[in-house]
Design a protein around this motif. Structure first.
Motif, PDB file in Angstrom:
ATOM      1  N   LEU A 110     -14.044 -56.320 -46.730  1.00  0.00           N
ATOM      2  CA  LEU A 110     -13.642 -56.499 -45.106  1.00  0.00           C
ATOM      3  C   LEU A 110     -12.662 -57.713 -44.968  1.00  0.00           C
ATOM      4  O   LEU A 110     -11.736 -57.546 -44.310  1.00  0.00           O
ATOM      5  N   MET A 111     -13.231 -58.728 -45.546  1.00  0.00           N
ATOM      6  CA  MET A 111     -12.419 -59.849 -45.272  1.00  0.00           C
ATOM      7  C   MET A 111     -11.074 -59.882 -45.905  1.00  0.00           C
ATOM      8  O   MET A 111      -9.821 -60.280 -45.278  1.00  0.00           O
ATOM      9  N   GLN A 112     -10.993 -59.154 -46.958  1.00  0.00           N
ATOM     10  CA  GLN A 112      -9.553 -58.978 -47.575  1.00  0.00           C
ATOM     11  C   GLN A 112      -8.803 -57.861 -46.844  1.00  0.00           C
ATOM     12  O   GLN A 112      -7.366 -57.673 -47.380  1.00  0.00           O
ATOM     13  N   LEU A 117      -7.616 -54.145 -40.583  1.00  0.00           N
ATOM     14  CA  LEU A 117      -8.642 -53.746 -39.458  1.00  0.00           C
ATOM     15  C   LEU A 117      -8.170 -54.011 -37.990  1.00  0.00           C
ATOM     16  O   LEU A 117      -8.807 -53.464 -37.166  1.00  0.00           O
ATOM     17  N   ASP A 118      -7.409 -55.053 -37.837  1.00  0.00           N
ATOM     18  CA  ASP A 118      -6.703 -55.188 -36.661  1.00  0.00           C
ATOM     19  C   ASP A 118      -6.115 -54.303 -36.083  1.00  0.00           C
ATOM     20  O   ASP A 118      -5.711 -54.025 -34.785  1.00  0.00           O
ATOM     21  N   THR A 119      -5.634 -53.227 -36.909  1.00  0.00           N
ATOM     22  CA  THR A 119      -4.926 -52.114 -36.144  1.00  0.00           C
ATOM     23  C   THR A 119      -5.737 -51.048 -35.580  1.00  0.00           C
ATOM     24  O   THR A 119      -5.294 -49.982 -35.244  1.00  0.00           O
ATOM     25  N   GLU A 168      -5.394 -53.722 -48.707  1.00  0.00           N
ATOM     26  CA  GLU A 168      -5.450 -55.125 -48.741  1.00  0.00           C
ATOM     27  C   GLU A 168      -4.358 -56.023 -48.233  1.00  0.00           C
ATOM     28  O   GLU A 168      -3.191 -55.681 -48.357  1.00  0.00           O
ATOM     29  N   THR A 169      -4.685 -57.107 -47.450  1.00  0.00           N
ATOM     30  CA  THR A 169      -3.749 -57.960 -47.002  1.00  0.00           C
ATOM     31  C   THR A 169      -2.746 -58.623 -48.094  1.00  0.00           C
ATOM     32  O   THR A 169      -1.725 -58.831 -47.853  1.00  0.00           O
ATOM     33  N   ASN A 170      -3.417 -59.186 -49.013  1.00  0.00           N
ATOM     34  CA  ASN A 170      -2.634 -59.809 -50.227  1.00  0.00           C
ATOM     35  C   ASN A 170      -2.520 -58.889 -51.280  1.00  0.00           C
ATOM     36  O   ASN A 170      -3.630 -58.461 -51.877  1.00  0.00           O
TER      37      ASN A 170
END
Length: 281
Positions: A110-112, A117-119, A168-170
């Motif tokens: 979830l952190m990644q 998730l902000d969308t 994933e963000t990164n």
């Protein structure tokens, strides 16, 4: 002969993916365990079992408890695999991403995926024990409006629909896994000619310059220090265990380097000597 590999997690988990990648082309059977400690216990009860354990992630850092579990177990590291972690959002077939009201997964996953998730501002985020377990839970209970963050293999196994991939963000998100085995099994599996990496652990006296002396000697013998991790020794204030990974070209020089640092260290233990692992793309 089929190899049985103990992992933390269930079918479709990232440990499952890493195990199948590490033993690519071989006939393996996955033995799922609830915890990393259970993985160690399973191998000790059945020395024919192999194991695979996550040891560090490029974003979340080291799994410190797993360093200690391997050291205390007496098991040997026989290899490594670096898996690129690519998360997907999955749900019951026929679900639209606009139908999602709750997202379940392991807290690290979830952190990644925070940017993604902000969308989904209307979706509640709920932490669960495991990525693949979240997908299985939704599938078994036919939970409409629920989605899981997991790998594509879990979606395939539990017949879930992939709503979004690569969330994933990164994108440079890798987890390094260590393959472990009983020491006698390890002797049978390893090819000495392939060995170019070693994992060690040792303590140092609480004196000035003790670590720099060891590192200087390793440098002199052309050892490449690819990782160093310190952990406090419980009950011995301000003393630490140092976990290090070395890569090298000349095995004889490596052994000479160990002989040279032994007088400067305490309780030096070779956790494993193995071939440097491949990295998935």
């Amino acid at each position: 002969m089929k190899k049985k590999v103990a992992i933390q997690g269930i079918a479709g988990s990232y440990h499952d993916i890493a195990a199948r990648s590490f033993y690519e082309g071989e006939d393996i059977e996955i033995v799922g365990c609830n915890t990393f400690r259970d993985v160690i216990s399973a191998i000790k009860k059945d020395p024919s079992l192999l194991g695979l354990m996550a040891i560090e992630n490029t974003i979340a850092g080291s799994l410190l408890q797993n360093h200690e579990l391997i050291r205390e177990s007496g098991l040997r590291v026989i290899g490594e695999y670096k898996l690129r972690i690519s998360h997907s959002l999955v749900a019951l077939p026929g679900t639209s991403i606009h139908d999602v009201t709750e997202v379940n997964s392991h807290p690290i996953a979830l952190m990644q995926c925070t940017d993604f998730l902000d969308t989904l501002p209307n979706a509640k985020v709920v932490e669960k024990e495991d990525t693949a377990m979240s997908a299985r839970w939704i599938a078994e209970n036919k939970l409409e409006g629920h989605a899981a963050i997991c790998g594509k293999l879990a979606a395939q196994i539990y017949k879930m629909e992939i709503l979004a991939e690569g969330i994933e963000t990164n994108k440079r998100n890798f987890t390094r896994f260590l393959a472990i085995a009983d020491r006698w099994t390890a002797e049978d599996l390893l090819e000495k000619s392939d060995i170019n990496k070693s994992s060690l652990v040792f303590a140092l006296p609480h004196t000035s310059g003790s670590l720099s002396k060891v590192l200087s000697i390793l440098s002199f013998y052309d050892m490449n220090l690819s990782k160093i991790q310190s952990l406090p020794i419980i009950g011995r204030e301000w003393e630490y265990l140092f976990y290090i990974d070395l890569t090298f070209v000349d095995y004889t020089r490596y052994k000479q380097a160990l002989d040279a640092i032994i007088p400067l260290t305490k309780d030096l233990k070779i956790l494993g000597e193995y071939a440097e692992g491949k990295q998935s793309v």
